[in-house]
Design a protein around this motif. Structure first.
Motif, short mmCIF file in Angstrom:
data_model
loop_
_atom_site.label_atom_id
_atom_site.label_comp_id
_atom_site.label_asym_id
_atom_site.label_seq_id
_atom_site.Cartn_x
_atom_site.Cartn_y
_atom_site.Cartn_z
N ILE A 264 0.84 -1.21 0.00
CA ILE A 264 0.00 0.00 0.00
C ILE A 264 0.87 1.25 0.00
N ALA A 265 1.90 1.26 0.86
CA ALA A 265 2.78 2.44 0.95
C ALA A 265 3.48 2.70 -0.38
N TRP A 266 3.99 1.65 -1.02
CA TRP A 266 4.70 1.82 -2.29
C TRP A 266 3.74 2.17 -3.43
N LEU A 267 2.57 1.55 -3.43
CA LEU A 267 1.59 1.89 -4.47
C LEU A 267 1.17 3.35 -4.38
N LYS A 268 1.00 3.85 -3.16
CA LYS A 268 0.64 5.26 -2.99
C LYS A 268 1.73 6.16 -3.57
N GLN A 269 2.98 5.85 -3.27
CA GLN A 269 4.08 6.67 -3.77
C GLN A 269 4.11 6.69 -5.30
N LEU A 270 3.97 5.52 -5.90
CA LEU A 270 4.04 5.44 -7.36
C LEU A 270 2.81 6.05 -8.03
#
Length: 359
Positions: free
Chosen positions: A130-136
């Motif tokens: 979730i954290a990485w998807l938000k960033q991307l």
């Protein structure tokens, strides 16, 4: 050994050509691809990346110049920075072709393909996903808002900085959405660029568009969530039992075969991620409650999810000062119309709710 000698010779040649400006010094060879080579350079004490084009075809030069143009315009910690003078041409003597060069920020860290390998191909957790998807998604929101799309998203093109933040690299395949592009897209004449198996069906057919990036993003996260670079894309969920059904549904929607079945834009992705994140927090709360309390609390909490998800995406500003200092006047002046209400709060009773503001 011969290959190493070849790189050393190229390094010496580049340093000789670059020495005229007395700015960049080539440090080492980083890698090469179909269009050019990548070197680490020293820019008066700062490490940077130098990309050198070794194919002088019109299409290769067009893509190279486009990458430079995009990176100069986009200002985001998740995108390599390029200075205004970062693109230049090195003339060569003896009838040799000129070298097109692009210097950009060197992002310290590992790409996610190497990161996965170094971590023993362990699948990432739902929280990490979730954290990485938000960033991307936030990076893609900026890219798409500028009428560009990447066309080559994959784990090897996503860098994990030393501070834990992600950066999207290799904009060599980036495409601008123009009237000419729309006409070519309708005719299926867009240049077929991308990396299989991350390229969606429409991109393989030469009809890539901005939602093609979502397909590649989804497949990249299947690799991260399963710990496998070579996946059975239809049954990947069996190897990612650590994630919830809503997150798996989002990944599958990103990978929908038809672009119109994917999320409409990056903001849609972010909104769904917020809801998934909030639902996970609610389930954690409910898990410690007894059955009677859970039956009462669950419908109340779930009814609040859309509101909380929407509020989490609204930027908030807190101004502190004495009564009559002009806080509301300042907000109204910034927003261009009267939207801020006058309110006095004491620190111990500060209301966390924000007034809605629209520009």
């Amino acid at each position: 050994m011969t290959q190493n000698n070849n790189y050393r010779e190229k390094q010496e040649q580049l340093n000789q050509l670059l020495s005229k400006d007395n700015r960049y010094k080539v440090v080492k060879f980083l890698g090469g691809g179909g269009f050019g080579e990548t070197w680490e350079v020293d820019d008066q004490g700062t490490g940077k990346v130098l990309k050198v084009l070794h194919r002088e075809s019109p299409k290769a030069i067009e893509l190279f110049k486009r990458e430079a143009e995009v990176l100069k315009k986009l200002n985001h910690p998740g995108i390599p920075k390029v200075e205004p003078d970062g693109y230049f041409i090195l003339p060569q003597e003896g009838g040799n072709q000129n070298l097109h060069c692009l210097v950009m920020e060197k992002i310290e860290g590992l790409d996610l393909e190497k990161w996965l390998e170094e971590n023993g191909y362990q699948p990432i957790t739902q929280e990490q996903a979730i954290a990485w998807l938000k960033q991307l998604a936030e990076i893609l929101a900026l890219v798409h808002e500028q009428n560009w799309f990447h066309r080559d998203i994959k784990p090897a093109n996503i860098m994990l900085r030393l501070n834990g933040q992600l950066a999207l690299i290799d904009f060599g395949a980036v495409r601008e959405v123009t009237d000419t592009f729309v006409e070519k897209h309708q005719q299926g004449n867009v240049t077929k660029i991308g990396s299989r198996p991350y390229a969606p069906p429409e991109q393989v057919k030469g009809q890539a568009e901005y939602r093609s990036d979502f397909f590649a993003l989804g497949r990249s996260f299947v690799c991260l969530l399963t710990g496998k670079l070579d996946n059975n894309w239809h049954n990947w969920r069996d190897s990612a039992t650590q994630i919830s059904d809503p997150l798996a549904d989002l990944i599958n929607d990103l990978m929908a075969s038809a672009p119109e079945r994917r999320p409409e834009n990056a903001q849609d992705i972010l909104q769904r991620l917020e809801i998934i994140d909030i639902e996970s927090s609610i389930l954690s709360i409910l898990s410690v409650l007894g059955q009677p309390a859970r039956l009462i609390a669950e419908p109340i909490l779930r009814s609040k999810i859309p509101k909380w998800a929407k509020q989490s995406r609204i930027p908030k500003i807190a101004l502190y000062g004495r009564t009559g200092a002009g806080k509301s006047s300042l907000v109204n002046a910034m927003m261009g119309n009267e939207v801020a209400k006058v309110r006095v709060d004491k620190p111990e009773t500060l209301d966390p709710e924000s007034y809605p503001c629209e520009r």
